[in-house]
Design a protein around this motif. Structure first.
Motif, PDB file in Angstrom:
ATOM      1  N   ASP A   1       0.855  -1.186   0.000  1.00  0.00           N
ATOM      2  CA  ASP A   1       0.000   0.000   0.000  1.00  0.00           C
ATOM      3  C   ASP A   1       0.891   1.236   0.000  1.00  0.00           C
ATOM      4  O   ASP A   1       1.601   1.504   0.970  1.00  0.00           O
ATOM      5  CB  ASP A   1      -0.905  -0.012   1.237  1.00  0.00           C
ATOM      6  N   SER A  56      -2.886  -5.587  12.592  1.00  0.00           N
ATOM      7  CA  SER A  56      -4.237  -5.668  12.030  1.00  0.00           C
ATOM      8  C   SER A  56      -4.234  -5.609  10.513  1.00  0.00           C
ATOM      9  O   SER A  56      -5.084  -6.227   9.863  1.00  0.00           O
ATOM     10  CB  SER A  56      -5.112  -4.549  12.596  1.00  0.00           C
ATOM     11  N   ILE A  57      -3.309  -4.880   9.915  1.00  0.00           N
ATOM     12  CA  ILE A  57      -3.325  -4.764   8.454  1.00  0.00           C
ATOM     13  C   ILE A  57      -2.758  -6.005   7.771  1.00  0.00           C
ATOM     14  O   ILE A  57      -2.958  -6.203   6.574  1.00  0.00           O
ATOM     15  CB  ILE A  57      -2.623  -3.486   7.956  1.00  0.00           C
ATOM     16  N   LEU A  94      -5.373  -7.978   6.204  1.00  0.00           N
ATOM     17  CA  LEU A  94      -5.848  -7.473   4.918  1.00  0.00           C
ATOM     18  C   LEU A  94      -4.897  -7.829   3.778  1.00  0.00           C
ATOM     19  O   LEU A  94      -5.124  -7.441   2.640  1.00  0.00           O
ATOM     20  CB  LEU A  94      -6.015  -5.955   4.989  1.00  0.00           C
ATOM     21  N   ASN A 113      -9.795   2.897  -4.805  1.00  0.00           N
ATOM     22  CA  ASN A 113     -10.878   2.679  -3.850  1.00  0.00           C
ATOM     23  C   ASN A 113     -11.664   3.951  -3.552  1.00  0.00           C
ATOM     24  O   ASN A 113     -12.808   3.888  -3.105  1.00  0.00           O
ATOM     25  CB  ASN A 113     -10.329   2.117  -2.538  1.00  0.00           C
ATOM     26  N   SER A 119      -4.436   2.941  -0.521  1.00  0.00           N
ATOM     27  CA  SER A 119      -5.802   3.069  -0.029  1.00  0.00           C
ATOM     28  C   SER A 119      -6.074   4.370   0.715  1.00  0.00           C
ATOM     29  O   SER A 119      -7.204   4.832   0.753  1.00  0.00           O
ATOM     30  CB  SER A 119      -6.126   1.912   0.910  1.00  0.00           C
ATOM     31  N   GLY A 171      -8.651  -1.784   3.058  1.00  0.00           N
ATOM     32  CA  GLY A 171      -8.571  -3.055   2.356  1.00  0.00           C
ATOM     33  C   GLY A 171      -8.248  -2.968   0.881  1.00  0.00           C
ATOM     34  O   GLY A 171      -9.004  -2.383   0.104  1.00  0.00           O
ATOM     35  N   LEU A 231      -8.555  -5.162  -1.414  1.00  0.00           N
ATOM     36  CA  LEU A 231      -9.515  -5.834  -2.288  1.00  0.00           C
ATOM     37  C   LEU A 231     -10.575  -4.862  -2.803  1.00  0.00           C
ATOM     38  O   LEU A 231     -11.076  -5.022  -3.919  1.00  0.00           O
ATOM     39  CB  LEU A 231     -10.170  -7.006  -1.551  1.00  0.00           C
ATOM     40  N   ALA A 270     -11.863 -12.069   1.600  1.00  0.00           N
ATOM     41  CA  ALA A 270     -10.960 -11.927   2.737  1.00  0.00           C
ATOM     42  C   ALA A 270      -9.709 -12.751   2.477  1.00  0.00           C
ATOM     43  O   ALA A 270      -9.730 -13.715   1.697  1.00  0.00           O
ATOM     44  CB  ALA A 270     -11.640 -12.379   4.024  1.00  0.00           C
ATOM     45  N   THR A 310      -1.304 -14.716   5.491  1.00  0.00           N
ATOM     46  CA  THR A 310      -0.314 -13.707   5.133  1.00  0.00           C
ATOM     47  C   THR A 310       1.048 -14.143   5.656  1.00  0.00           C
ATOM     48  O   THR A 310       1.177 -14.539   6.820  1.00  0.00           O
ATOM     49  CB  THR A 310      -0.677 -12.334   5.725  1.00  0.00           C
ATOM     50  N   ARG A 367      -6.536 -16.832   8.842  1.00  0.00           N
ATOM     51  CA  ARG A 367      -7.941 -16.567   9.146  1.00  0.00           C
ATOM     52  C   ARG A 367      -8.607 -17.828   9.705  1.00  0.00           C
ATOM     53  O   ARG A 367      -8.576 -18.867   9.065  1.00  0.00           O
ATOM     54  CB  ARG A 367      -8.678 -16.087   7.883  1.00  0.00           C
TER      55      ARG A 367
END
Length: 575
Positions: free
Chosen positions: A86, A232-233, A236, A438, A477, A483, A485, A561, A565, A575
């Motif tokens: 990103d 947390s990222i 994603l 996005n 983003s 995200g 996606l 999702a 990773t 996940r």
């Protein structure tokens, strides 16, 4: 005959004594999947072998016969591709005073959050939060001062809108900031008023008028929330990002830092900095995404005193561009600077932040000191001003380390496509774009309100700059939303939440969108030899998707999702 039999027996004995050809030892094999290497040919394989942090080989199922791995993962048909990079992101760790306003689906929910937080903190304590958006509320309108007053009349409140170009404050907060109906609009900002002429609580761009009165948490309080946000990222699929919020204010005085008396005002306790990141990554690097840091322009003297420049660091933390210093506002304000009037607002074209001379001085100073440039310019007027400053500087100031064609300067956002003459200048001077496809999805309502048909159709363009002018583009983003996606979905469909298609000719192929969110981000930070594709020798930064982004229905991508990773071959999210 006897001699022949003896020779044959000897050979058989020798063969039996010779072990089978030994397999090469590796740490990880993933197989039985669709491996998108994103190499120049966009090759597709079914397996990959990793040793340490790096990729050893990609290929077919024969890798299982060539390598022996400590861990083998059967992808069972899922897709493996490079981790997302990103190119423009702002960390937002949760502060003790924050409410989860981004999760609220109505103004009533926001008010419920405020009541609970006010009861928890007690009267007089500040309540804050980030990420509200009027299109997410059932009421389909902005928050107002009255909304906040009704829920928390005894606490000062300021809630920042998603995108960080406007905020809403309640009466208690406005009183502390001495903002009333007589307060003039600040430079580069707007104070909104109600029908009676009173401030309605919304401040566009310059909500620092209120924010400067909010007590900052200490770094001791915010260190762990920053780590939590960084982790947390990974969920994603983001394995690398450009932190667009960094200053050098907390560097030593005399080496770029701010004066001690200004530390609290200039550098809040919540922010991740170059120095703070180095301290965290000394012990957590293997478990966190890689970061390239924008450095907000601190002025000529402090930048000269800072001992480093773009490219300094390692493959976990490195310095990137001077930015994202804002040349104009944004459409979440909205104060983006346009060459034409906003739709339905005769005479209003947004606001620029710099005179030509001020902007040129910043660009030239950074250029002379060996810095890459990555300035925020959303409106077409701001893009024209920025590119003119870039071109003038590139034409007059040489960088001994990099020829002009390889300076890798870029613009952040590039929301409203500028005149073709400006894009031709970008192409001739190899000026790139850090684009946010996005935005088209997340800001559809706002764009439809303020943009005419032509600007609406070409907002956040990728195809025209890239295909017609050859302008290099990397995706990001900017937290709207984070995200990737969503960005892939918008780039390949040009659809907003309404289902309407805005400028179908600006859509790009799935492969091009994936490359823009992986390999192209690595190029922007001069790390294309290290990451961004799944090729032997490169870092094993990878993600697993439960669908094929080259073939899945776009709605599957939008709602999808990440399953796994990996950063440097280590599983950091499942996940």
């Amino acid at each position: 005959m006897r001699l022949m039999l003896c020779s044959a027996l000897a050979l058989a004995v020798a063969a039996a004594a010779t072990p089978a050809l030994a397999k090469e030892q590796v740490d990880l094999i993933l197989h039985d999947g669709k491996v998108l290497t994103v190499d120049k040919a966009f090759s597709v394989r079914s397996a990959i072998a990793v040793k340490g942090e790096r990729i050893v080989a990609t290929g077919g199922e024969d890798l299982l016969t060539r390598y022996d791995a400590a861990k083998v993962i059967d992808l069972k048909g899922r897709t493996l591709l490079p981790g997302f990079i990103d190119a423009h992101l702002h960390p937002f760790p949760v502060k003790p005073s924050d409410i989860a306003v981004a999760e609220a689906k109505s103004i009533g929910e926001v008010q419920d959050q405020l009541r609970k937080k006010a009861a928890l903190l007690g009267p007089g304590k500040w309540i804050t939060g980030y990420g509200w958006q009027e299109s997410n509320f059932t009421e389909k309108r902005n928050l107002s001062r009255a909304d906040l007053d009704a829920a928390a009349p005894n606490n000062p409140v300021m809630l920042v809108r998603a995108g960080s170009h406007s905020a809403v404050a309640n009466s208690a907060a406005l009183k502390i900031a001495a903002i009333d109906k007589t307060t003039p609009d600040p430079k580069s900002g707007l104070i909104e008023h109600d029908a009676a002429g009173e401030p309605n609580g919304v401040i566009r761009e310059r909500f620092d008028l209120v924010a400067k009165f909010i007590p900052q948490p200490t770094w001791a309080e915010m260190r762990e929330p920053n780590i939590v946000w960084l982790k947390s990222i990974l969920a994603l699929g983001i394995t690398s990002f450009w932190d667009a919020s960094t200053t050098i204010d907390d560097e030593p005085v005399g080496k770029g830092g701010a004066l001690p008396s200004n530390d609290g005002a200039l550098f809040g306790g919540a922010n991740l900095s170059w120095a703070r990141a180095k301290e965290i990554y000394a012990t957590h690097a293997a478990d966190l995404p890689r970061i390239t840091f924008y450095i907000s322009y601190p002025g000529a003297e402090r930048l000269k005193a800072f001992p480093y420049k773009s490219g300094y660091g390692d493959n976990h933390l490195r310095l990137g561009a001077i930015g994202e210093n804002a040349v104009d506002g944004g459409f979440t304000g909205p104060t983006a600077w346009l060459l034409a009037d906003y739709k339905g607002q005769p005479g209003f074209r947004g606001k620029g932040r710099y005179t030509d001379a001020e902007l040129q001085d910043m660009v030239d100073t950074a250029n002379r000191l060996g810095w890459q440039m990555g300035l925020h310019c959303i409106g077409d007027a701001a893009i024209v001003q920025t590119i003119d400053a870039y071109v003038k500087s590139l034409d007059t100031i040489a960088d001994p380390a990099h020829p002009q064609a390889d300076r890798r300067w870029f613009t952040d956002h590039f929301t409203i496509m500028p005149p073709e003459a400006t894009m031709a200048k970008m192409a001739s001077h190899s000026i790139a774009i850090a684009q946010q496809p996005n935005f088209l999805y997340n800001l559809e309502d706002r764009y439809m309100q303020v943009l005419d048909d032509e600007r609406l159709a070409h907002n956040n363009a990728v195809a025209t700059p890239a295909h017609k002018f050859g302008i290099f583009t990397a995706f990001s983003s900017d937290n709207l939303p984070v995200g990737p996606l969503v960005g892939l979905y918008a780039a390949i469909t040009r659809k907003g939440p309404s289902g309407a298609v805005h400028g179908a000719d600006e859509a790009v192929s799935r492969a091009e969108a994936i490359r823009s969110y992986t390999a192209n981000g690595a190029w922007l930070s001069r790390e294309e030899a290290e990451k961004g594709t799944l090729e032997p020798g490169k870092l094993a930064d990878m993600i697993v998707l439960p669908f094929d982004p080259l073939a899945a229905d776009p709605e599957v991508i939008l709602k999808g999702a990440v399953d796994m990773t990996f950063v440097g071959g280590k599983l950091v999210f499942s996940r």
